[in-house]
Write a protein that holds these residues in place. Sequence first.
Motif, PDB file in Angstrom:
ATOM      1  N   VAL A 369       0.484  -1.641   0.235  1.00  0.00           N
ATOM      2  CA  VAL A 369      -0.546  -0.171   0.069  1.00  0.00           C
ATOM      3  C   VAL A 369       0.404   1.311  -0.308  1.00  0.00           C
ATOM      4  CG1 VAL A 369      -1.553   1.478   1.326  1.00  0.00           C
ATOM      5  CG2 VAL A 369      -1.526  -1.031   1.293  1.00  0.00           C
ATOM      6  N   VAL A 370       0.975   1.901  -1.017  1.00  0.00           N
ATOM      7  CA  VAL A 370       1.692   3.173  -1.135  1.00  0.00           C
ATOM      8  C   VAL A 370       0.302   4.608  -1.362  1.00  0.00           C
ATOM      9  CG1 VAL A 370       3.568   4.463  -2.235  1.00  0.00           C
ATOM     10  CG2 VAL A 370       2.992   2.108  -2.870  1.00  0.00           C
ATOM     11  N   GLU A 371       1.150   5.486  -0.242  1.00  0.00           N
ATOM     12  CA  GLU A 371      -0.151   6.626  -0.321  1.00  0.00           C
ATOM     13  C   GLU A 371       1.246   7.629   0.093  1.00  0.00           C
ATOM     14  OE1 GLU A 371      -1.999   8.464   4.084  1.00  0.00           O
ATOM     15  OE2 GLU A 371       0.000   7.056   4.455  1.00  0.00           O
ATOM     16  N   ILE A 372       0.359   8.167  -0.792  1.00  0.00           N
ATOM     17  CA  ILE A 372       1.022   9.531  -1.881  1.00  0.00           C
ATOM     18  C   ILE A 372      -0.090  10.774  -0.719  1.00  0.00           C
ATOM     19  CG2 ILE A 372       1.640  11.311  -3.148  1.00  0.00           C
ATOM     20  CD1 ILE A 372       1.741   9.169  -5.603  1.00  0.00           C
ATOM     21  N   THR A 373       1.047  11.443   0.169  1.00  0.00           N
ATOM     22  CA  THR A 373       0.623  12.987   0.376  1.00  0.00           C
ATOM     23  C   THR A 373       0.683  13.724   0.876  1.00  0.00           C
ATOM     24  OG1 THR A 373      -1.168  12.755   2.848  1.00  0.00           O
ATOM     25  CG2 THR A 373       0.605  10.948   2.452  1.00  0.00           C
ATOM     26  N   ALA A 374       0.000  14.357   1.541  1.00  0.00           N
ATOM     27  CA  ALA A 374       1.433  15.884   2.240  1.00  0.00           C
ATOM     28  C   ALA A 374       1.432  16.331   3.403  1.00  0.00           C
ATOM     29  CB  ALA A 374       0.484  17.291   1.701  1.00  0.00           C
ATOM     30  N   TYR A 375       0.268  14.897   4.334  1.00  0.00           N
ATOM     31  CA  TYR A 375       0.665  15.385   6.209  1.00  0.00           C
ATOM     32  C   TYR A 375       0.843  13.817   6.001  1.00  0.00           C
ATOM     33  CZ  TYR A 375      -1.297  19.512   4.930  1.00  0.00           C
ATOM     34  OH  TYR A 375      -1.518  20.434   4.318  1.00  0.00           O
ATOM     35  N   GLN A 376       1.032  14.236   7.764  1.00  0.00           N
ATOM     36  CA  GLN A 376       1.425  12.013   7.605  1.00  0.00           C
ATOM     37  C   GLN A 376       0.813  11.637   9.166  1.00  0.00           C
ATOM     38  OE1 GLN A 376       5.308  12.803   9.480  1.00  0.00           O
ATOM     39  NE2 GLN A 376       4.651  14.604  10.486  1.00  0.00           N
ATOM     40  N   ASP A 377      -0.555  12.456   9.469  1.00  0.00           N
ATOM     41  CA  ASP A 377      -1.698  11.768  10.374  1.00  0.00           C
ATOM     42  C   ASP A 377      -2.773  11.125  10.015  1.00  0.00           C
ATOM     43  OD1 ASP A 377      -2.775  14.360   9.422  1.00  0.00           O
ATOM     44  OD2 ASP A 377      -3.029  14.349  11.640  1.00  0.00           O
ATOM     45  N   SER A 378      -2.666  10.409   8.705  1.00  0.00           N
ATOM     46  CA  SER A 378      -3.991  10.021   8.128  1.00  0.00           C
ATOM     47  C   SER A 378      -4.192   8.471   8.589  1.00  0.00           C
ATOM     48  CB  SER A 378      -3.836  10.093   6.837  1.00  0.00           C
ATOM     49  OG  SER A 378      -3.138   8.851   6.160  1.00  0.00           O
ATOM     50  N   GLU A 379      -5.634   7.840   8.170  1.00  0.00           N
ATOM     51  CA  GLU A 379      -6.226   6.628   9.377  1.00  0.00           C
ATOM     52  C   GLU A 379      -4.732   5.907   8.005  1.00  0.00           C
ATOM     53  OE1 GLU A 379      -8.352   6.953  11.886  1.00  0.00           O
ATOM     54  OE2 GLU A 379      -7.242   8.720  12.296  1.00  0.00           O
ATOM     55  N   THR A 380      -5.235   6.437   7.046  1.00  0.00           N
ATOM     56  CA  THR A 380      -4.227   4.965   6.070  1.00  0.00           C
ATOM     57  C   THR A 380      -3.262   4.844   6.747  1.00  0.00           C
ATOM     58  OG1 THR A 380      -6.055   5.691   4.693  1.00  0.00           O
ATOM     59  CG2 THR A 380      -4.332   4.910   3.736  1.00  0.00           C
ATOM     60  N   SER A 381      -2.324   6.150   7.301  1.00  0.00           N
ATOM     61  CA  SER A 381      -1.244   5.762   7.090  1.00  0.00           C
ATOM     62  C   SER A 381      -0.960   4.998   8.734  1.00  0.00           C
ATOM     63  CB  SER A 381       0.134   6.934   8.066  1.00  0.00           C
ATOM     64  OG  SER A 381      -0.884   7.793   9.419  1.00  0.00           O
ATOM     65  N   HIS A 382      -1.531   4.196   8.894  1.00  0.00           N
ATOM     66  CA  HIS A 382      -1.359   3.311  10.082  1.00  0.00           C
ATOM     67  C   HIS A 382      -0.704   1.695   9.134  1.00  0.00           C
ATOM     68  CE1 HIS A 382      -1.896   5.948  12.867  1.00  0.00           C
ATOM     69  NE2 HIS A 382      -2.367   6.082  12.479  1.00  0.00           N
ATOM     70  N   PHE A 383      -1.760   1.485   7.425  1.00  0.00           N
ATOM     71  CA  PHE A 383      -1.839   0.723   7.036  1.00  0.00           C
ATOM     72  C   PHE A 383      -1.470   0.550   5.863  1.00  0.00           C
ATOM     73  CE2 PHE A 383      -5.535   1.194   9.681  1.00  0.00           C
ATOM     74  CZ  PHE A 383      -5.724  -0.248   9.892  1.00  0.00           C
ATOM     75  N   SER A 384      -0.119   1.867   5.962  1.00  0.00           N
ATOM     76  CA  SER A 384       1.063   1.878   4.124  1.00  0.00           C
ATOM     77  C   SER A 384       1.762   1.288   4.633  1.00  0.00           C
ATOM     78  CB  SER A 384       0.421   3.146   3.652  1.00  0.00           C
ATOM     79  OG  SER A 384       1.109   4.356   4.892  1.00  0.00           O
ATOM     80  N   HIS A 385       2.597   1.199   3.527  1.00  0.00           N
ATOM     81  CA  HIS A 385       4.008   0.169   3.425  1.00  0.00           C
ATOM     82  C   HIS A 385       5.193   2.163   3.055  1.00  0.00           C
ATOM     83  CE1 HIS A 385       1.286  -3.545   2.906  1.00  0.00           C
ATOM     84  NE2 HIS A 385       2.301  -3.751   3.652  1.00  0.00           N
ATOM     85  N   ILE A 386       4.907   2.405   2.055  1.00  0.00           N
ATOM     86  CA  ILE A 386       5.488   4.386   1.533  1.00  0.00           C
ATOM     87  C   ILE A 386       4.901   4.803   1.939  1.00  0.00           C
ATOM     88  CG2 ILE A 386       6.117   4.691   0.159  1.00  0.00           C
ATOM     89  CD1 ILE A 386       7.000   1.418  -1.126  1.00  0.00           C
TER      90      ILE A 386
END
Length: 626
Positions: A369-386
Motif C-alpha cells: 500500500v503506497v500513500e502519496i500525501t502531504a500529511y502524515q497523520d491520516s488513518e490510512t498511514s497505519h496501513f501503508s508500507h510506503i
Amino acid sequence: MSQPKTIFSNRLLSPQKRDFLSTPFCQSNYDEVLELIASKIKATTPKRVGFYLSGQMLNEDYYIANKLAKGFIGTPNCDTNSRTCMSSAVVGYKKSFGLDYVPVRIEDIEYSNLLILIGANPAESHVVLFNRIKKAQKRGLKVVVIDPRETISASIADIHIPLNVGSDIDLLNLLAIRLIREDRVDREFIANHVNSYQEYRERILELDEESLFESCGVSRELFDRFYNLFISSENIITGWTMGVNQSIQGVDKNLAINNIHILTGQINRKGAGAFSFTGQPNAMGGREVGGLSTTLAVHLDYNRENCEKVSKFWETKNLPTQNGLTAYEMIQAGERGELDVLIVCHVDPIYHLPNRNFVEKAFKNIPLVVEITAYQDSETSHFSHIQIPAVPFGQKDGTQTNMDRTLTRVEPIEPKGELLQDWEIFAKLGQKLGFEYPFRFNSSQSVFEEYQAMCRLSEKEHLDIFKADYKKLSHKPFVWGENLYKDNQFFTSNQKANLFFVTNKNLSEQPSKEYPFLLLTGRIRDQWHNGSKTAQIKSLLKHKKLEFVEINPKDAKELRVKNGKMVKIVSKRGEIRAEVVISNIPKGVIFIPISHRKVNYLTDDKLDPLSKEPDYNHSAVRVEAI
C-alpha cells in the motif's frame, strides 16, 4: 532534501518505507521508493494493481496518473474518491441527457425564481455558494429545502420540507404526478425533445398517492405550498449533493430530479436546470480527465472505437478494454487477496470508506500500500508500507475545474523546495517502469497542453478545453461546454432527453428492535474531511466540535442522556463514542458529522448497482448511555 516552510507540524516532508505494518517507518528518498514500487508492479499483473485518486488532485496530476495506470501499466483499476460522492450524479446525467455535463452555472442562481435544495446543506458544505444564495434571496429568489434535518440552510428557506429519511423519490414522484394530472408539464418541449413520455406517464399515474404521502411523511398542506410555489416560478433550479447521491438508489434519485426538469422544460435556459453540487475542489476535473475506472479519458467510455482512439493518441498497446474496479470494489478485491499493489493519492480511504472494520481487514491483506500525501497523520498511514510526500494545494501549479465547468489556474503561493507535485511522482514512476518518453514532461503547462490536445477526442469535441489559454487562466477562467445543449439537442442517440420511471424500493438498511435509529452523516462548516489541516486551527474549532451526535429531545429523554454526555453508538459493523448534542432532528434519527474520524465504523457498505456509490446515509444503529 531542502524543506519548505510550513505552519503544520504534521506535514510529510520526506519519503518513508517499511516492510511490515508492525514496524516503524524508516527514512528513504524518492528514487529508492519509486524503484521499489516499480519492481512490485513489474512482478505482478495489471489487474492486480489499483490506483485510488482524489478530488484534491489538479487536472495535471489526474492526467498523468490516469495515463500511467490505464495507458501504460494497463490496469483499468484507476478510480477516485469522487466515486463515493458524485458518481450517482454522473450516471444520472448520462442516462437522462447522454453526457456527464452539468447544465447549470453558479451565476444562474441570480436569474432563477426558485431554488430547490434536496439532500444538500450548502450553509455548511458550500459556504461561498450559500452566500450567493442569500444575496439572490434579497433580489427575490425563493428557496425550498428538502431535508429531514432542520439545517442552517433550512433556516433561511421559504419552505422547509422535513421528509422521512430515504423518501426523496416518493416526494419527487408526487410532484411529477401532480404536474401531469394538472397539465403543468411543457407539452411542446416533451413533444420535440423527450423520449418515453407516454410510457412514463402511464406508469407514474398508477402509483398510489396516499402511500407516497405516508412514505415521505409530508402533509398535503405543506406539499400544496411547495407545488403552488413550483408552478408559479418561471425559472427553477434544483441543487443536490451527498444526501441524494450517497444511496443504494442514488442513481434513481438523480433520475427522479432530472425527470422533473424534463417534464417542465426547466433546463437549457438561464436560471433553470438540474444542478449537482460537487463536494471537492477538483471532483469535476477528475471526471473530465478520466479519473473514474468506468471511463477511459476525456469523457470517453470503454468501447472498441474509443480504445483505438486513446491507444493511438497515447501511442500505447497496453490499454485495457473494459471498466475497472471502482473504489470500494478495489478494497473488496484486496480482502479477497486479488490486489497486490494499491497506490493511494491525497485520499484517506481507511477514514472515509464505509464499514471501516472490513476496510481495515482488506488493507492488511494488500502486500503493498503506497500513500502519496502531504500529511502524515491520516488513518490510512497505519496501513501503508510506503509514504511519499507531495506538495499541498498552496504549493501546486496547474488547473482545476469547479462544479459549474469553470476551469481556473492554481498557482503556488510559496516555493515547494525539492518536494514533488503528484504528476511529477507519477511521471517518475512511469519512467522507472521503462516508459521514458511518454512521461517526459518538464512543467505543469506541458502536461496541461497534452491534456488539451486529448480533449479533441471527446464526442463532438464537446470537452473544448483545447480552446483555453493556460497563461490567461490566471486572470480569465475558461468555461467549457457553453451552450452545449443548444436548441435542446442532447447527447443521446436521437438527441432527446430520456425519462425514467423510478420508485422507492426501500433497499437501504432498515431500523429494527436491536438497531432502532437511522444514522445520517454530513459535513460541518469549518472542517474538511479528516481534518489534517482544519482540525489543527483553533479558530475553526469554535463553531462546532469535531465529534458529536445530534439526538432528538424525546429520544434523549428515553435514553436518559443530556447535552454534553458521552454515548456509545453501535451498528452491525462496529461502534464508536460521541458527545450528545440535543437538537430538533426527527425522532428516531441521529446525525454524526464526518469530522468524527471513526464514524465509518458504523456506516453500511451497500452500493448503488450502477454508480457503485456507497449507501452512507441510511445505516441502522442503536444508542447506549455510558
